[in-house]
Design an enzyme around this catalytic site. Structure first.
Site, PDB file in Angstrom:
ATOM      1  N   GLN A 181      -0.123 -34.073  -1.201  1.00 17.14           N
ATOM      2  CA  GLN A 181       0.191 -34.629  -2.526  1.00 17.14           C
ATOM      3  C   GLN A 181       1.669 -34.450  -2.879  1.00 17.14           C
ATOM      4  OE1 GLN A 181      -1.549 -36.501  -4.645  1.00 17.14           O
ATOM      5  NE2 GLN A 181      -3.390 -36.482  -3.401  1.00 17.14           N
ATOM      6  N   SER A 201       0.629 -37.124   4.602  1.00 16.95           N
ATOM      7  CA  SER A 201      -0.130 -38.349   4.855  1.00 16.95           C
ATOM      8  C   SER A 201       0.652 -39.534   4.294  1.00 16.95           C
ATOM      9  CB  SER A 201      -1.497 -38.237   4.172  1.00 16.95           C
ATOM     10  OG  SER A 201      -2.236 -39.407   4.403  1.00 16.95           O
ATOM     11  N   HIS A 203       0.055 -42.607   3.463  1.00 16.72           N
ATOM     12  CA  HIS A 203      -0.402 -43.547   2.421  1.00 16.72           C
ATOM     13  C   HIS A 203      -0.224 -42.990   1.011  1.00 16.72           C
ATOM     14  CE1 HIS A 203      -4.523 -41.995   1.246  1.00 16.72           C
ATOM     15  NE2 HIS A 203      -4.355 -41.319   2.363  1.00 16.72           N
ATOM     16  N   THR A 239      -3.268 -43.261  22.443  1.00 13.58           N
ATOM     17  CA  THR A 239      -2.127 -44.175  22.360  1.00 13.58           C
ATOM     18  C   THR A 239      -1.566 -44.179  20.948  1.00 13.58           C
ATOM     19  OG1 THR A 239      -3.058 -45.523  24.110  1.00 13.58           O
ATOM     20  CG2 THR A 239      -1.441 -46.599  22.676  1.00 13.58           C
ATOM     21  N   CYS A 326     -20.019 -37.989  -6.921  1.00 17.12           N
ATOM     22  CA  CYS A 326     -21.410 -38.386  -6.962  1.00 17.12           C
ATOM     23  C   CYS A 326     -22.079 -37.993  -5.654  1.00 17.12           C
ATOM     24  CB  CYS A 326     -21.494 -39.890  -7.167  1.00 17.12           C
ATOM     25  SG  CYS A 326     -23.036 -40.372  -7.892  1.00 17.12           S
TER      26      CYS A 326
END
Ligand code: PLP
Length: 383
Positions: A181, A201, A203, A239, A326
């Site tokens: 984060q 990370s 993204h 790869t 959930c």
């Protein structure tokens, strides 16, 4: 459907930056070589990976050989924790972490417990902060790893990682930071952070999904978790995702180039959101009031379910998040909020708004104008 989504869930993921896409595109089309091949096309791919590794190393203030590319932040966490654990079995079996980590860390520790490893979960205060002295006290002659996140994904609290790292270094215990984060938002100099291992990370900072980064200080012995070829200096077979790696490095570089301009803007938007939403009766800020991620505004509202707020916001084209999960038909409150000592009922009413560089003052105005009404309506309906 409203015309435009107001996206306030940047802690979940971010949109790929158009400049990053441009940098990646050739590696899907003309430069499609396998980096292990010795002919020109393969060498181009390897050069692109080498250059990406150098760019990342530059930002982390480390050697390029200390950077491995993986398949996601979760894989980086798994490789760091299992890699150290299985390589250190002769030294000991004790891992120290916190109860507010991401499941990529918590579930990895639980998995290791099946193989005889033991985990200590350090307490956190009501803001979700670890006391570095507790780390020192928890270390035993069996301790092989300490893993503490840089900043929490739900409440945005920033942990005193440099201080924890200093204590670990003095006791010669490897220190892993889950910085997923913090990537693109906080300084990542691994020397200043006293980090031995650090996960990122792509993204989360406008890079592609499916690319993780793991810093592992020279000399750290990690048992690889994927068997196969000798890619990534034997640390991670498979790869290489050349386009993804190029995108991750380009996104990280752009994020740190733009940080001095973007972060003050996000902090101003965040602080407007916090001040505005705390005027709602029965609202509470979660996480630390100042030591928090520049883009994170998270709350608990008394007497309602976070999921109901999300559904109502979604109808207005607003994307946000709640800490509740959930599971098998029932809603479990967030493990992070419970570890911080929030009552279960209050933890059910959590809402996380995480800003990004595309958000505007008008987006904040919209939230401030619609949310009080939604909460009042839901309370009237009994949650
Ligand atoms: N660690 C933290 C703190 C996160 O917030 C996340 C994702 O939200 C992860 C690890 C996992 O990253 P990824 O989604 O790339 O596997």
């Amino acid at each position: 459907m409203p015309e435009r989504t107001i996206y306030l869930d940047h802690a979940a993921t971010t949109a790929l930056d158009a400049r990053v896409l441009d940098a990646m595109l050739p590696y899907f089309t003309t430069e499609y070589g396998n980096a292990s091949s010795i002919y020109t096309l393969g060498r181009h791919a390897m050069q692109a990976i080498d250059s990406a590794r150098e760019q990342v190393a530059d930002i982390l203030a480390c050697r390029p050989t200390e950077i491995s590319f993986t398949g996601c932040g979760s894989e980086s966490d798994n490789l760091a924790i299992k890699g150290i654990a299985f390589a250190s079995q002769k030294k000991g079996n004790h891992i120290i972490t916190t109860p507010i980590e991401h499941h990529a860390v918590l579930h990895t520790c639980q998995y290791l417990e099946r193989f005889g490893f033991k985990t200590t979960y350090l307490p956190v205060d009501t803001y979700g902060r670890v006391n570095p002295d507790d780390v020192g006290r928890a270390i035993t002659d069996q301790t092989i790893l300490v893993s503490v996140m840089y900043a929490n994904n739900e409440v945005g609290t920033i942990e005193p990682v440099a201080e924890i790292g200093r204590i670990c270094r003095a006791k010669k215990i490897p220190f892993h930071i889950d910085a997923v984060q913090a990537g693109g938002a906080l300084p990542l100099d691994v020397v200043a952070l006293n980090a031995d291992l650090l996960s990122l990370s792509a993204h989360k900072f406008y890079g592609p999904k499916g690319v993780g980064i793991l810093y592992g200080r020279q000399g750290m012995r990690l048992l690889p978790q994927l068997q196969g070829g000798s890619q990534e200096r034997g640390r991670r077979a498979g790869t290489e995702n050349v386009a993804g790696i190029v995108g991750a490095a380009s996104a990280l570089r752009l994020a740190y180039e733009e940080l001095p301009r973007v972060m003050p803007r996000l902090i101003a938007l965040r602080d407007r959101l916090i001040a505005g939403l705390l005027t709602i009766p029965g609202s509470h800020l979660t996480g630390h009031p100042t030591e928090r991620l520049p883009n994170n505004a998270s709350f608990c509202f008394e007497g309602i379910e976070g999921e109901s707020i999300l559904l109502n916001l979604d109808l207005l084209g607003i994307a946000a998040s709640t800490g509740s999960a959930c599971t098998s038909g029932s809603v479990d409150p967030s493990h992070v909020l419970l570890a911080m000592g929030l009552p279960v009922e209050l933890a059910h009413g959590s809402l996380r708004l995480t800003l990004g560089k595309g958000n505007t003052n008008e987006d904040v105005d919209t939230i401030l104008s619609v949310l009080p009404g939604i909460i009042e309506k839901l309370r009237g309906l009994g949650g």
